[in-house]
Design an enzyme around this catalytic site. Structure first.
Site, PDB file in Angstrom:
ATOM      1  N   ILE A  69       0.914  -1.163   0.137  1.00 29.65           N
ATOM      2  CA  ILE A  69      -0.026   0.206  -0.203  1.00 29.65           C
ATOM      3  C   ILE A  69       1.053   1.226   0.071  1.00 29.65           C
ATOM      4  CG2 ILE A  69      -0.199   0.223   2.462  1.00 29.65           C
ATOM      5  CD1 ILE A  69      -3.360   0.855   2.071  1.00 29.65           C
ATOM      6  N   GLY A 125       0.605  -5.543   0.590  1.00 32.16           N
ATOM      7  CA  GLY A 125      -0.699  -5.302  -0.230  1.00 32.16           C
ATOM      8  C   GLY A 125      -0.434  -6.390  -1.700  1.00 32.16           C
ATOM      9  N   ASP A 128      -1.603  -9.668  -0.422  1.00 33.68           N
ATOM     10  CA  ASP A 128      -3.186  -9.628  -0.357  1.00 33.68           C
ATOM     11  C   ASP A 128      -3.599 -10.192  -1.782  1.00 33.68           C
ATOM     12  OD1 ASP A 128      -3.568  -8.996   2.208  1.00 33.68           O
ATOM     13  OD2 ASP A 128      -3.009  -6.947   1.845  1.00 33.68           O
ATOM     14  N   GLU A 148       2.774  -5.944   6.959  1.00 30.17           N
ATOM     15  CA  GLU A 148       2.029  -5.340   7.770  1.00 30.17           C
ATOM     16  C   GLU A 148       2.483  -5.163   9.082  1.00 30.17           C
ATOM     17  OE1 GLU A 148      -0.475  -6.584   4.253  1.00 30.17           O
ATOM     18  OE2 GLU A 148       1.239  -7.271   5.594  1.00 30.17           O
TER      19      GLU A 148
END
Length: 275
Positions: A69, A125, A128, A148
Site C-alpha cells: 500500500i 498488499g 493480499d 504489515e
C-alpha cells in the site's frame, strides 16, 4: 477500452482470448494508491463481462510486482478521523477498510481465471492480491514479505484469511508474525507459487503458454471449475459434492460438451463459443 490511472489493460495478440492487466505505477514500484482501490474492481469487472476474454494475467509494469500500500494512502486513511467522535471515526475507518477488501476480493468474484505473474517485490498488499489469484508464478528475482506487522498493522485485506489455506497455518503464522522477506524459491517450496522461472522474460513466456492453453478449453468448464473450487472451501465434502451436482445439472449438457467429444473423436482441436 477504458483508460485507468493506476492500471493498464493489454491484449498483446489481437486474436488471443488472453488479456493482461498491469499494475501500472512503476515509478512507485506499483504501490497501491487510493485510486487503485476504485479502479481495480472496475477493470476486473470489465474483463469479466467481455466475451473476448477467457483468461486474465495480472502482473506489474516495470521491475516489481507490487510494493504494498502507498504510504501516502495509509497516512490519508489514518488522518481521516476528524469528527472527534471515536465511534463515528471508527465506523468511517471500517467502511474504508471494507472498500479496500472488496477491491481485492474482486479477483475471486471474476468468473475468468486470474493468473499472477510476479517479478521483483511482492510485499504487503501485493501478497493480499496474489493470494486472491487462482494461480501464481514468479521469476527467481521475486521476493515476498507479509510486511504489515512492521508498520504496526494487522494485515486486513485478505492475506491472513487466504494464505493459510495455500501454505498451511503454521507457515502463514510464521510469515505474518515475523514479516520476514522470503525468496521466489522458498515461495515455491511453501506452495505459494506453482513455478519459478529464471528471468522475467522466461516468466512471461511460460505464463503466456499456460494462459493460452487454459483459454483454449471450454469456458463453461473453466469458469465452473473456479466457481466450484471457491465454494467448496467453505463446505464439507458432502456439501461440495451436492453443490457441484446441482451446478452440472444446469451446465453439463452444453454445446461445449458436444464439441469436446466430437473434436476428440475427429482428432482435432475443439473450438468453443465465447462466454
Amino acid at each position: 477500452m477504458e483508460k485507468y490511472q493506476t492500471l493498464e489493460i493489454d491484449q498483446k495478440n489481437p486474436n488471443s482470448p488472453v488479456f493482461y492487466l498491469y499494475l501500472n505505477c512503476p515509478k512507485h514500484r506499483n504501490a497501491l494508491s487510493r485510486d487503485f482501490f476504485t479502479e481495480f474492481p472496475k477493470a476486473l469487472s470489465s474483463l469479466d463481462q467481455n466475451p473476448n476474454v477467457n483468461v486474465i494475467v495480472l502482473t506489474g509494469a516495470g521491475d516489481h510486482f507490487c510494493a504494498g500500500i502507498d504510504l501516502n494512502n495509509l497516512s490519508s486513511i489514518a488522518g481521516s478521523s476528524v469528527s472527534g467522535d471515536r465511534g463515528r471515526d471508527g465506523e468511517r475507518l471500517r467502511r474504508a477498510i471494507k472498500l479496500m477488501q472488496d477491491a481485492i476480493t474482486a479477483i475471486e468474484r471474476c468468473r475468468k481465471p486470474v493468473i499472477a505473474a510476479i517479478q521483483g517485490a511482492c510485499i504487503g498488499g501485493g501478497i493480499d492480491i496474489v493470494t486472491a489469484c487462482d494461480i501464481r508464478y514468479c521469476s527467481k528475482d521475486a521476493f515476498f514479505s507479509v510486511k504489515e506487522v512492521d508498520l504496526a498493522i494487522t494485515a486486513d485485506l485478505g492475506t491472513l484469511q487466504r494464505l493459510p489455506s495455500i501454505v498451511g497455518y503454521g507457515h502463514a503464522l510464521e510469515l505474518a508474525l515475523t514479516g520476514r522477506r522470503f525468496s521466489g524459491q522458498e515461495a515455491k517450496e511453501l506452495g505459494l507459487v506453482s513455478g519459478v522461472f529464471g528471468s522475467k522474460q522466461e516468466l512471461e513466456g511460460s505464463v503466456r503458454l499456460v494462459a493460452e492453453g487454459m483459454a483454449a478449453k471450454s469456458p463453461l468448464a473453466v469458469t465452473g471449475t473456479k466457481a466450484v473450487l471457491q465454494r467448496s472451501r467453505e463446505m464439507s465434502v458432502e456439501q461440495g459434492l451436492d453443490y457441484v451436482a446441482t451446478w452440472n445439472s444446469a451446465m453439463l449438457l452444453s454445446d461445449d460438451l458436444t464439441e469436446a467429444v466430437s473434436a476428440h473423436m475427429q482428432k482435432r482441436k475443439p473450438v468453443f463459443a465465447k462466454l
